[in-house]
Design a protein around this motif. Structure first.
Motif, PDB file in Angstrom:
ATOM      1  N   LYS A  19       0.835  -1.212   0.000  1.00 26.24           N
ATOM      2  CA  LYS A  19       0.000   0.000   0.000  1.00 26.24           C
ATOM      3  C   LYS A  19       0.869   1.260   0.000  1.00 26.24           C
ATOM      4  O   LYS A  19       0.671   2.168  -0.810  1.00 26.24           O
ATOM      5  CB  LYS A  19      -0.934  -0.002   1.227  1.00 26.24           C
ATOM      6  CG  LYS A  19      -1.847  -1.215   1.305  1.00 26.24           C
ATOM      7  CD  LYS A  19      -2.775  -1.179   2.510  1.00 26.24           C
ATOM      8  CE  LYS A  19      -2.089  -1.321   3.857  1.00 26.24           C
ATOM      9  NZ  LYS A  19      -1.456  -2.660   4.057  1.00 26.24           N
ATOM     10  N   GLY A  20       1.807   1.304   0.950  1.00 27.74           N
ATOM     11  CA  GLY A  20       2.653   2.494   1.077  1.00 27.74           C
ATOM     12  C   GLY A  20       3.515   2.706  -0.164  1.00 27.74           C
ATOM     13  O   GLY A  20       3.641   3.834  -0.668  1.00 27.74           O
ATOM     14  N   THR A  21       4.104   1.631  -0.666  1.00 27.17           N
ATOM     15  CA  THR A  21       4.965   1.693  -1.854  1.00 27.17           C
ATOM     16  C   THR A  21       4.187   2.246  -3.042  1.00 27.17           C
ATOM     17  O   THR A  21       4.660   3.145  -3.751  1.00 27.17           O
ATOM     18  CB  THR A  21       5.482   0.275  -2.182  1.00 27.17           C
ATOM     19  OG1 THR A  21       6.183  -0.233  -1.044  1.00 27.17           O
ATOM     20  CG2 THR A  21       6.379   0.275  -3.401  1.00 27.17           C
ATOM     21  N   ILE A  94      -6.155   7.542   1.352  1.00 24.41           N
ATOM     22  CA  ILE A  94      -6.147   7.183   2.769  1.00 24.41           C
ATOM     23  C   ILE A  94      -5.764   5.708   2.872  1.00 24.41           C
ATOM     24  O   ILE A  94      -6.546   4.827   2.521  1.00 24.41           O
ATOM     25  CB  ILE A  94      -7.484   7.538   3.436  1.00 24.41           C
ATOM     26  CG1 ILE A  94      -7.694   9.052   3.316  1.00 24.41           C
ATOM     27  CG2 ILE A  94      -7.487   7.080   4.896  1.00 24.41           C
ATOM     28  CD1 ILE A  94      -8.770   9.627   4.195  1.00 24.41           C
ATOM     29  N   ASP A  95      -4.542   5.489   3.331  1.00 20.82           N
ATOM     30  CA  ASP A  95      -3.882   4.178   3.269  1.00 20.82           C
ATOM     31  C   ASP A  95      -4.009   3.451   4.609  1.00 20.82           C
ATOM     32  O   ASP A  95      -3.614   3.969   5.650  1.00 20.82           O
ATOM     33  CB  ASP A  95      -2.418   4.476   2.864  1.00 20.82           C
ATOM     34  CG  ASP A  95      -1.421   3.383   3.180  1.00 20.82           C
ATOM     35  OD1 ASP A  95      -1.799   2.304   3.630  1.00 20.82           O
ATOM     36  OD2 ASP A  95      -0.222   3.647   2.960  1.00 20.82           O
ATOM     37  N   GLY A  96      -4.605   2.259   4.549  1.00 25.28           N
ATOM     38  CA  GLY A  96      -4.701   1.421   5.748  1.00 25.28           C
ATOM     39  C   GLY A  96      -5.897   1.723   6.622  1.00 25.28           C
ATOM     40  O   GLY A  96      -5.923   1.368   7.805  1.00 25.28           O
ATOM     41  N   GLY A 142      12.833  -1.345  11.782  1.00 23.22           N
ATOM     42  CA  GLY A 142      12.665  -0.881  13.144  1.00 23.22           C
ATOM     43  C   GLY A 142      11.202  -0.914  13.579  1.00 23.22           C
ATOM     44  O   GLY A 142      10.873  -0.493  14.682  1.00 23.22           O
ATOM     45  N   ARG A 143      10.303  -1.416  12.727  1.00 17.30           N
ATOM     46  CA  ARG A 143       8.891  -1.493  13.128  1.00 17.30           C
ATOM     47  C   ARG A 143       8.700  -2.598  14.151  1.00 17.30           C
ATOM     48  O   ARG A 143       9.165  -3.713  13.980  1.00 17.30           O
ATOM     49  CB  ARG A 143       7.999  -1.692  11.896  1.00 17.30           C
ATOM     50  CG  ARG A 143       7.580  -0.345  11.309  1.00 17.30           C
ATOM     51  CD  ARG A 143       6.710  -0.477  10.099  1.00 17.30           C
ATOM     52  NE  ARG A 143       5.479  -1.206  10.340  1.00 17.30           N
ATOM     53  CZ  ARG A 143       4.422  -1.136   9.532  1.00 17.30           C
ATOM     54  NH1 ARG A 143       4.464  -0.368   8.464  1.00 17.30           N
ATOM     55  NH2 ARG A 143       3.341  -1.832   9.786  1.00 17.30           N
ATOM     56  N   THR A 144       7.972  -2.253  15.225  1.00 16.80           N
ATOM     57  CA  THR A 144       7.814  -3.194  16.331  1.00 16.80           C
ATOM     58  C   THR A 144       6.888  -4.351  15.967  1.00 16.80           C
ATOM     59  O   THR A 144       6.766  -5.313  16.711  1.00 16.80           O
ATOM     60  CB  THR A 144       7.225  -2.484  17.565  1.00 16.80           C
ATOM     61  OG1 THR A 144       5.974  -1.880  17.178  1.00 16.80           O
ATOM     62  CG2 THR A 144       8.162  -1.406  18.080  1.00 16.80           C
TER      63      THR A 144
HETATM   64 MG    MG Z   1       2.099   0.918   4.990  1.00 20.32          MG
END
Ligand code: MG
Ligand code: UP5
Length: 199
Positions: A19-21, A94-96, A142-144
């Motif tokens: 989605k972000g990409t 609007i992503d996610g 670094g995402r938890t």
């Molecule tokens: Mg994303």
């Protein structure tokens, strides 16, 4: 308050579907502003003095969906800021979001009549591909929540809570589905075809 009625595309798909990409690529080629609900929540989590930092931290690690009041206020503020700075910027990815019934009802309650949701751009991808992309990214993100344990929960939440939202939009003919398992460029070619047709 909002100056122009914003045009919205909801961007949905499993964790790591891209989605972000793809939103970044859309922004380069079209006049959309990208708002990732997850990014806004992570930013709020890190903001000094945020009363929601701890809650957001826990929810993200557990792959659970944050109460909609928090997410909506962040989205709304970001939309207003964008449009206040530049009135012509009224198209948003609007992503996610919306990820569950609570999100959808919250959106309808707060934004009904204030924004036009054009359609849902759905990045369709197998759970296996989603998991392997996130684990790969986890080596450096670094995402938890980019670890096996959190991913299991994120996938569960996606299947149980988010898929039914996509299905609701599908019933109204409001979903544009893209095969997200292919290369970034192949996926984007399909995205472009959809956006060019809708514009
Ligand atoms: Mg994303
Ligand atoms: N990649 C991307 N496309 C590729 C391709 N075609 N081929 C090969 N590799 C590809 O991509 C993920 C990784 O895959 C990257 O390394 C990328 O290079 C590669 P990305 O574009 O980041 O995918 P995306 O779908 O954006 O994945 P993300 O992990 O961001 O999705 P999630 O939906 O899980 O994460 P989000 O940030 O939206 O939400 C995180 C958490 O926040 C949620 O679990 C929840 O706890 C909370 N949240 C809420 O509570 N409410 C909300 O409204 C939103 C989030």
């Amino acid at each position: 308050s909002l100056i122009m009625k914003p045009k919205v595309i909801f961007v949905l798909g499993g964790p790591g579907a891209g989605k972000g990409t793809q939103c970044s690529k859309i922004v380069e080629a079209y006049s959309y502003t990208h708002l990732s609900a997850g990014d806004l929540l992570r930013e709020e989590r890190g903001r000094a003095g945020s009363e929601y930092g701890q809650l957001i931290d826990t929810y993200i690690k557990e792959g659970k969906i944050v109460p909609v009041e928090i997410t909506i206020s962040l989205l709304r503020k970001a939309m207003e800021e964008t449009m206040t700075k530049d009135e012509t910027k009224s198209c948003f990815l609007i992503d996610g979001f919306p990820r569950n019934e609570d999100n959808l009802q919250g959106w309808n309650r707060v934004m009904d009549g204030k924004a036009d949701v054009k359609f849902v751009l759905f990045f369709d991808c197998s759970n296996e591909v989603c998991i392997s992309r996130c684990l790969e990214r986890g080596k450096s993100s670094g995402r938890t929540d980019d670890n096996r344990e959190s991913l299991q929960k994120r996938i569960q939440t996606y299947l149980q809570s988010t898929r039914p939202i996509i299905e609701q939009y599908e019933k109204h003919g409001k979903v544009r589905t893209v095969d997200a398992s292919r290369s970034v460029d192949e996926v984007f070619a399909e995205v472009k075809a959809i956006l060019d047709k809708e514009a």
